[in-house]
Design a protein around this motif. Sequence first.
Motif, PDB file in Angstrom:
ATOM      1  N   SER A 167       1.166  -1.252   0.193  1.00 60.76           N
ATOM      2  CA  SER A 167      -0.024  -0.358   0.410  1.00 60.76           C
ATOM      3  C   SER A 167       1.057   1.713  -0.261  1.00 60.76           C
ATOM      4  N   ASP A 168      -0.182   2.566   0.018  1.00 60.91           N
ATOM      5  CA  ASP A 168       1.150   3.644   0.369  1.00 60.91           C
ATOM      6  C   ASP A 168       1.631   4.183   1.677  1.00 60.91           C
ATOM      7  N   TYR A 169       2.085   4.938   1.734  1.00 66.26           N
ATOM      8  CA  TYR A 169       2.028   5.555   2.888  1.00 66.26           C
ATOM      9  C   TYR A 169       1.482   5.923   3.656  1.00 66.26           C
ATOM     10  N   LYS A 170       0.573   6.918   3.139  1.00 62.63           N
ATOM     11  CA  LYS A 170      -0.087   7.458   4.052  1.00 62.63           C
ATOM     12  C   LYS A 170      -1.477   6.480   4.499  1.00 62.63           C
ATOM     13  N   THR A 171      -1.378   4.755   4.060  1.00 64.50           N
ATOM     14  CA  THR A 171      -2.189   4.047   5.153  1.00 64.50           C
ATOM     15  C   THR A 171      -1.478   3.265   6.180  1.00 64.50           C
ATOM     16  N   GLN A 173       0.792   5.064   7.987  1.00 59.07           N
ATOM     17  CA  GLN A 173       1.095   6.301   8.818  1.00 59.07           C
ATOM     18  C   GLN A 173       0.242   5.891  10.035  1.00 59.07           C
ATOM     19  N   LYS A 174      -1.227   6.086   9.323  1.00 63.26           N
ATOM     20  CA  LYS A 174      -2.363   5.268  10.073  1.00 63.26           C
ATOM     21  C   LYS A 174      -2.602   4.575  10.982  1.00 63.26           C
ATOM     22  N   SER A 179       5.804   8.244  11.842  1.00 61.71           N
ATOM     23  CA  SER A 179       6.084   8.956  10.668  1.00 61.71           C
ATOM     24  C   SER A 179       6.714   8.850   9.300  1.00 61.71           C
ATOM     25  N   ARG A 180       6.406   9.558   8.312  1.00 64.89           N
ATOM     26  CA  ARG A 180       7.115   8.830   6.872  1.00 64.89           C
ATOM     27  C   ARG A 180       8.669   8.623   6.434  1.00 64.89           C
ATOM     28  N   TYR A 184      10.232   5.467   5.864  1.00 63.11           N
ATOM     29  CA  TYR A 184      11.110   5.540   4.750  1.00 63.11           C
ATOM     30  C   TYR A 184      13.022   4.972   4.758  1.00 63.11           C
TER      31      TYR A 184
END
Length: 193
Positions: A167-171, A173-174, A179-180, A184
Amino acid sequence: MSMYAYVAGTTNDDINDKGSVACQIDFLKQTNVDYDAYYVDTFTGVSRARFQLQKLLMIVKPGDMIDVMDVSNMMSNIRELSCLLYYLEDLQITIYSDEVELDVGSIRDQYTIAMMCRAEKLTMMQRDFNRKKTCQLKRQIASIRSKENKRETTQQDYQIYNMLMNSDYKTVQKATGLSRSTLYRLKKRIQKQ
């Protein structure tokens, strides 16, 4: 013209110890000079006060002579001695020492040179100390960074990595609360392995 004797040293009674008052007084008595007065400063512990020298400097007049076993006994450091020698030159006082009669101008120049050499040596020692300290700090920083890079990867880290890949970073993160930038770094660390 008056002749004074000045002695400064430890209270040690050993005549063979050149730093003792007894040795210096013995030396001055062997010269067979009739001194107008002896001025003696004794050192105990860390106190290096020269009260008798101050009394002597209030008494001397132009043309008087001061006999000392070692000129360096007159002050505790070269800077103070150099200042004293300038003062004595202004008063036109002659100093006799262990080996020869010393003209104040000549020994002032010698001690000024010695003081400059000592200052240069101290500067070099400070630079060397600073260089060693800098190298030590660089090694400490490198050690800390290498420990951070060697952090053990846990099973939870692999799970987070798998989530990132799917999935992506925002998902992520939640879901994890990280933190991003942390995500990373975790991704890069696992990819390097």
